[in-house]
Design an enzyme around this catalytic site. Sequence first.
Site, PDB file in Angstrom:
ATOM      1  N   GLU A 160      -4.732  -5.627  10.754  1.00 51.30           N
ATOM      2  CA  GLU A 160      -3.694  -4.624  10.946  1.00 51.30           C
ATOM      3  C   GLU A 160      -3.909  -3.909  12.281  1.00 51.30           C
ATOM      4  O   GLU A 160      -4.698  -2.947  12.356  1.00 51.30           O
ATOM      5  CB  GLU A 160      -3.741  -3.584   9.821  1.00 51.30           C
ATOM      6  CG  GLU A 160      -3.527  -4.163   8.443  1.00 51.30           C
ATOM      7  CD  GLU A 160      -3.023  -3.095   7.482  1.00 51.30           C
ATOM      8  OE1 GLU A 160      -1.904  -3.258   6.980  1.00 51.30           O
ATOM      9  OE2 GLU A 160      -3.735  -2.103   7.262  1.00 51.30           O
ATOM     10  N   HIS A 218      -8.965   0.603   5.433  1.00 51.12           N
ATOM     11  CA  HIS A 218      -7.649   0.833   6.035  1.00 51.12           C
ATOM     12  C   HIS A 218      -7.798   1.748   7.256  1.00 51.12           C
ATOM     13  O   HIS A 218      -8.654   2.645   7.266  1.00 51.12           O
ATOM     14  CB  HIS A 218      -6.709   1.466   5.007  1.00 51.12           C
ATOM     15  CG  HIS A 218      -5.298   1.494   5.496  1.00 51.12           C
ATOM     16  ND1 HIS A 218      -4.824   2.490   6.320  1.00 51.12           N
ATOM     17  CD2 HIS A 218      -4.274   0.626   5.319  1.00 51.12           C
ATOM     18  CE1 HIS A 218      -3.557   2.234   6.619  1.00 51.12           C
ATOM     19  NE2 HIS A 218      -3.207   1.111   6.024  1.00 51.12           N
ATOM     20  N   GLU A 235      -6.248   4.218   8.268  1.00 52.86           N
ATOM     21  CA  GLU A 235      -6.159   5.668   8.001  1.00 52.86           C
ATOM     22  C   GLU A 235      -7.484   6.189   7.430  1.00 52.86           C
ATOM     23  O   GLU A 235      -7.869   7.319   7.697  1.00 52.86           O
ATOM     24  CB  GLU A 235      -4.984   5.958   7.059  1.00 52.86           C
ATOM     25  CG  GLU A 235      -3.652   5.818   7.795  1.00 52.86           C
ATOM     26  CD  GLU A 235      -2.520   5.281   6.954  1.00 52.86           C
ATOM     27  OE1 GLU A 235      -2.575   5.359   5.717  1.00 52.86           O
ATOM     28  OE2 GLU A 235      -1.567   4.753   7.553  1.00 52.86           O
ATOM     29  N   ASN A 280       0.864  -1.182   0.000  1.00 49.45           N
ATOM     30  CA  ASN A 280       0.000   0.000   0.000  1.00 49.45           C
ATOM     31  C   ASN A 280       0.903   1.236   0.000  1.00 49.45           C
ATOM     32  O   ASN A 280       1.517   1.548   1.005  1.00 49.45           O
ATOM     33  CB  ASN A 280      -0.885  -0.038   1.258  1.00 49.45           C
ATOM     34  CG  ASN A 280      -1.711   1.222   1.422  1.00 49.45           C
ATOM     35  OD1 ASN A 280      -1.813   2.033   0.508  1.00 49.45           O
ATOM     36  ND2 ASN A 280      -2.306   1.378   2.590  1.00 49.45           N
ATOM     37  N   SER A 292       4.077  -2.734  10.233  1.00 50.59           N
ATOM     38  CA  SER A 292       5.540  -2.720  10.355  1.00 50.59           C
ATOM     39  C   SER A 292       6.203  -4.041   9.960  1.00 50.59           C
ATOM     40  O   SER A 292       7.167  -4.469  10.592  1.00 50.59           O
ATOM     41  CB  SER A 292       5.952  -2.299  11.770  1.00 50.59           C
ATOM     42  OG  SER A 292       5.518  -0.973  12.032  1.00 50.59           O
ATOM     43  N   GLY A 318       3.008   1.722  10.790  1.00 49.63           N
ATOM     44  CA  GLY A 318       3.913   2.862  10.615  1.00 49.63           C
ATOM     45  C   GLY A 318       4.662   3.243  11.879  1.00 49.63           C
ATOM     46  O   GLY A 318       5.288   4.299  11.938  1.00 49.63           O
ATOM     47  N   LYS A 362       0.051   4.311  -0.268  1.00 49.81           N
ATOM     48  CA  LYS A 362      -0.589   5.488   0.346  1.00 49.81           C
ATOM     49  C   LYS A 362      -0.387   6.726  -0.549  1.00 49.81           C
ATOM     50  O   LYS A 362      -0.342   6.601  -1.764  1.00 49.81           O
ATOM     51  CB  LYS A 362      -0.051   5.703   1.753  1.00 49.81           C
ATOM     52  CG  LYS A 362      -0.103   4.404   2.576  1.00 49.81           C
ATOM     53  CD  LYS A 362       0.201   4.584   4.010  1.00 49.81           C
ATOM     54  CE  LYS A 362       0.171   3.238   4.702  1.00 49.81           C
ATOM     55  NZ  LYS A 362       0.362   3.323   6.129  1.00 49.81           N
TER      56      LYS A 362
HETATM   57  C1  PEP Z   1      -0.291  -0.203   6.355  1.00 47.61           C
HETATM   58  O1  PEP Z   1      -0.431   1.018   6.304  1.00 47.61           O
HETATM   59  O2  PEP Z   1      -1.177  -0.936   5.906  1.00 47.61           O
HETATM   60  C2  PEP Z   1       0.913  -0.727   6.959  1.00 47.61           C
HETATM   61  C3  PEP Z   1       0.925  -1.968   7.315  1.00 47.61           C
HETATM   62  O3  PEP Z   1       1.955   0.164   7.118  1.00 47.61           O
HETATM   63  P1  PEP Z   1       3.415  -0.174   7.683  1.00 47.61           P
HETATM   64  O4  PEP Z   1       3.879  -1.439   7.009  1.00 47.61           O
HETATM   65  O5  PEP Z   1       4.235   1.012   7.324  1.00 47.61           O
HETATM   66  O6  PEP Z   1       3.263  -0.356   9.167  1.00 47.61           O
END
Ligand code: PEP
Length: 248
Positions: free
Chosen positions: A165, A94, A96, A9, A211, A171, A11
């Site tokens: 997630e 997601h 966000e 992703n 992450s 992040g 973003k």
């Molecule tokens: C995400 O935004 O779906 C995500 C998993 O981000 P990150 O890998 O940066 O934690």
Amino acid sequence: MRSKIVAGNWKMNKTMAQTETLLGELAAKVPDTDAEVIVAPTFVNLAAAVNQLEASVIQVSAQNMHYAENGAFTGEISADMLLDIGIGTVILGHSERRSLFGEDSALLSKKVHTAIEKGLRVIFCFGEELEDRKSGNHFKVVEEQLKVVFDLPLASWKHIVLAYEPVWAIGTGETASPDQAQEMHAFIRKAITSSVNKEVADKVTILYGGSVKPNNAQEIFSKPDVDGGLIGGASLKCDDFMAIVKAL
Ligand code: PEP
């Protein structure tokens, strides 16, 4: 056998020129794998990405869409618009979108239903916040979020990929431990078994996101109920993303 997937992703990152460069690198380095490899650039670069990856195994996903067929929804993108440029998958829910753009289960339910009716595959994201985990509410919160997909007709499940997630791991550099990921993924299959049926629970692909990096991917992916990953930050660098694909 469940399909294995690594999805990146991107973003709100990468201009068109940067997108072209990264896609070129990814297409050149993608290993021979049984896993599906998916990238999700920003809307304005989707059509160019589909064209550029025409001869590659790498697929292109959108990061979001509107639930309506068309109409007065300034700034929004419909399922038909995505399908029309060759997009087959959309990420919905997601964290966000939930926290920054106020998307709740009622809205997500409309989006998921439209996406599937139109023929898109949905990567449906959900996960608890840090306070939920600290207070021991994480299973309850996740089960509540999953009601959006529990409502789907049985035939829709083949178009659903789940992505657990935990918000506290997105992040932040803090990852759920492989055991925490496995525990939640096993819980998700149990919840699907009770609310839908065991066949669906056994067949649905469940990704872990939060992450995931080259140095932790293999251990997380080795867990029996983890079928791959949804990757944010590490999907923006070719070598990191490819190392994660190889780990699967
Ligand atoms: C995400 O935004 O779906 C995500 C998993 O981000 P990150 O890998 O940066 O934690």
